[in-house]
Scaffold this motif. Structure first.
Motif, mmCIF file in Angstrom:
data_model
loop_
_atom_site.group_PDB
_atom_site.id
_atom_site.type_symbol
_atom_site.label_atom_id
_atom_site.label_comp_id
_atom_site.label_asym_id
_atom_site.label_seq_id
_atom_site.Cartn_x
_atom_site.Cartn_y
_atom_site.Cartn_z
ATOM 1 N N ASP A 189 0.833 -1.210 0.000
ATOM 2 C CA ASP A 189 0.000 0.000 0.000
ATOM 3 C C ASP A 189 0.864 1.254 0.000
ATOM 4 O O ASP A 189 0.525 2.258 -0.642
ATOM 5 C CB ASP A 189 -0.917 0.019 1.228
ATOM 6 C CG ASP A 189 -2.054 -0.994 1.138
ATOM 7 O OD1 ASP A 189 -2.280 -1.548 0.043
ATOM 8 O OD2 ASP A 189 -2.724 -1.221 2.169
ATOM 9 N N MET A 190 1.988 1.218 0.730
ATOM 10 C CA MET A 190 2.900 2.360 0.754
ATOM 11 C C MET A 190 3.452 2.637 -0.647
ATOM 12 O O MET A 190 3.550 3.794 -1.077
ATOM 13 C CB MET A 190 4.046 2.092 1.737
ATOM 14 C CG MET A 190 3.640 2.036 3.189
ATOM 15 S SD MET A 190 3.318 3.641 3.921
ATOM 16 C CE MET A 190 4.974 4.302 4.047
ATOM 17 N N LEU A 250 -5.472 2.630 -5.242
ATOM 18 C CA LEU A 250 -5.388 3.552 -4.119
ATOM 19 C C LEU A 250 -6.003 2.866 -2.908
ATOM 20 O O LEU A 250 -7.176 2.486 -2.947
ATOM 21 C CB LEU A 250 -6.134 4.841 -4.448
ATOM 22 C CG LEU A 250 -6.015 5.987 -3.448
ATOM 23 C CD1 LEU A 250 -4.580 6.504 -3.401
ATOM 24 C CD2 LEU A 250 -6.956 7.119 -3.834
ATOM 25 N N PRO A 251 -5.240 2.665 -1.832
ATOM 26 C CA PRO A 251 -5.763 1.915 -0.678
ATOM 27 C C PRO A 251 -6.755 2.740 0.144
ATOM 28 O O PRO A 251 -6.421 3.287 1.191
ATOM 29 C CB PRO A 251 -4.500 1.587 0.124
ATOM 30 C CG PRO A 251 -3.537 2.671 -0.236
ATOM 31 C CD PRO A 251 -3.840 3.046 -1.655
ATOM 32 N N GLU A 252 -7.978 2.816 -0.345
ATOM 33 C CA GLU A 252 -8.998 3.636 0.314
ATOM 34 C C GLU A 252 -9.469 3.033 1.634
ATOM 35 O O GLU A 252 -10.112 3.716 2.436
ATOM 36 C CB GLU A 252 -10.175 3.857 -0.640
ATOM 37 C CG GLU A 252 -9.786 4.642 -1.884
ATOM 38 C CD GLU A 252 -10.979 5.039 -2.739
ATOM 39 O OE1 GLU A 252 -11.925 5.614 -2.168
ATOM 40 O OE2 GLU A 252 -10.955 4.767 -3.953
ATOM 41 N N ASP A 253 -9.173 1.756 1.869
ATOM 42 C CA ASP A 253 -9.578 1.100 3.112
ATOM 43 C C ASP A 253 -8.468 1.147 4.164
ATOM 44 O O ASP A 253 -8.583 0.521 5.221
ATOM 45 C CB ASP A 253 -9.936 -0.361 2.839
ATOM 46 C CG ASP A 253 -8.730 -1.198 2.399
ATOM 47 O OD1 ASP A 253 -7.753 -0.602 1.881
ATOM 48 O OD2 ASP A 253 -8.749 -2.426 2.581
ATOM 49 N N ALA A 255 -5.323 10.080 5.733
ATOM 50 C CA ALA A 255 -6.000 9.301 6.775
ATOM 51 C C ALA A 255 -5.229 8.018 7.076
ATOM 52 O O ALA A 255 -5.038 7.647 8.246
ATOM 53 C CB ALA A 255 -7.427 8.969 6.335
ATOM 54 N N TYR A 256 -4.768 7.334 6.047
ATOM 55 C CA TYR A 256 -4.013 6.089 6.208
ATOM 56 C C TYR A 256 -2.687 6.356 6.915
ATOM 57 O O TYR A 256 -2.317 5.658 7.878
ATOM 58 C CB TYR A 256 -3.782 5.468 4.836
ATOM 59 C CG TYR A 256 -3.366 4.016 4.806
ATOM 60 C CD1 TYR A 256 -3.164 3.264 5.957
ATOM 61 C CD2 TYR A 256 -3.175 3.374 3.576
ATOM 62 C CE1 TYR A 256 -2.787 1.921 5.893
ATOM 63 C CE2 TYR A 256 -2.803 2.031 3.501
ATOM 64 C CZ TYR A 256 -2.605 1.319 4.663
ATOM 65 O OH TYR A 256 -2.231 -0.008 4.597
ATOM 66 N N ILE A 257 -1.961 7.381 6.458
ATOM 67 C CA ILE A 257 -0.663 7.704 7.049
ATOM 68 C C ILE A 257 -0.823 8.050 8.523
ATOM 69 O O ILE A 257 -0.024 7.625 9.374
ATOM 70 C CB ILE A 257 0.015 8.855 6.284
ATOM 71 C CG1 ILE A 257 0.321 8.439 4.827
ATOM 72 C CG2 ILE A 257 1.293 9.302 6.989
ATOM 73 C CD1 ILE A 257 1.231 7.252 4.693
ATOM 74 N N ASN A 258 -1.844 8.821 8.844
ATOM 75 C CA ASN A 258 -2.095 9.182 10.239
ATOM 76 C C ASN A 258 -2.364 7.956 11.101
ATOM 77 O O ASN A 258 -1.836 7.813 12.202
ATOM 78 C CB ASN A 258 -3.268 10.159 10.319
ATOM 79 C CG ASN A 258 -3.595 10.546 11.749
ATOM 80 O OD1 ASN A 258 -4.449 9.932 12.389
ATOM 81 N ND2 ASN A 258 -2.917 11.553 12.250
#
Length: 198
Positions: free
Chosen positions: A64-65, A86-89, A153-156
């Motif tokens: 995902d990264m 795009l890893p929306e989940d 959001a994912y990174i956070n």
């Protein structure tokens, strides 16, 4: 095909879509920092061993990264379309894993901790802090160009996840946490007057 192209010898690099920018460009700083994070996750996976229960999820995060970095390397005005997923989940994936980890630990997460504990825990903290640096670079980029909401959001959430992984490793190993201070909201709650005494 040779690995070296010599195109970067003047201090520039190519973005997704062909545009060239200096290597200290805010966009390059952002996805370059996340590349550092991904490398540290790779080191963590090596230290864990192939049969460790975290391997499938960490493998997903690494992929995902890579996908997120490719999207961050594409300016919003680029004509070329990025077909990488795009890893929306991502944020919800982290939250689910965090909840699972916390449900199996002996103590709640109430304190800021001194990073360390053992080698695996310390590596998780390294990932956490590098992820926070990547998040800061990402916020700078977001002031200059559009970034899909799923990425910040994912990174956070990933930094929260690696804090929890550090705690889970220490809990499993029976290593005591070195506490610094209660989380701010916990301190406020502790000093609130008792309603029954008011």
């Amino acid at each position: 095909m040779k690995i070296y192209t010599k195109k970067g010898d003047k201090g520039t690099t190519g973005l997704f879509g062909g545009k060239r920018v200096y290597k200290d460009d805010v966009r390059v700083n952002c996805y370059g920092t996340l590349d550092e994070v991904n490398s540290t996750i790779g080191l963590l996976r090596v230290k864990l061993g192939n049969d460790h229960a975290w391997q499938p999820n960490l493998h997903k995060i690494q992929k995902d990264m890579m996908d997120m970095m490719s999207h961050l390397a594409r300016p919003s005005d680029a004509k070329k379309i990025n077909t990488n997923p795009l890893p929306e989940d991502g944020a919800s994936f982290c939250e689910t894993w965090i909840d699972e980890l916390e449900s199996n630990m002996q103590t709640a997460s109430d304190y800021f901790l001194l990073p360390g504990g053992n080698e695996i825990s310390a590596l998780c903290h390294m990932v956490r802090t590098q992820m926070r640096r990547g998040e800061r670079r990402l916020v700078t980029l977001m002031r200059e160009d559009e970034v899909h909401d799923a990425i910040p959001a994912y990174i956070n959430r990933l930094s929260d996840l690696f804090f929890t992984l550090a705690r889970a490793e220490m809990d499993k190993a029976g290593v005591a946490e070195e506490k610094w201070q209660l989380f701010l909201y916990k301190r406020f709650k502790k000093t609130e007057p008792d309603d029954k005494q008011a």
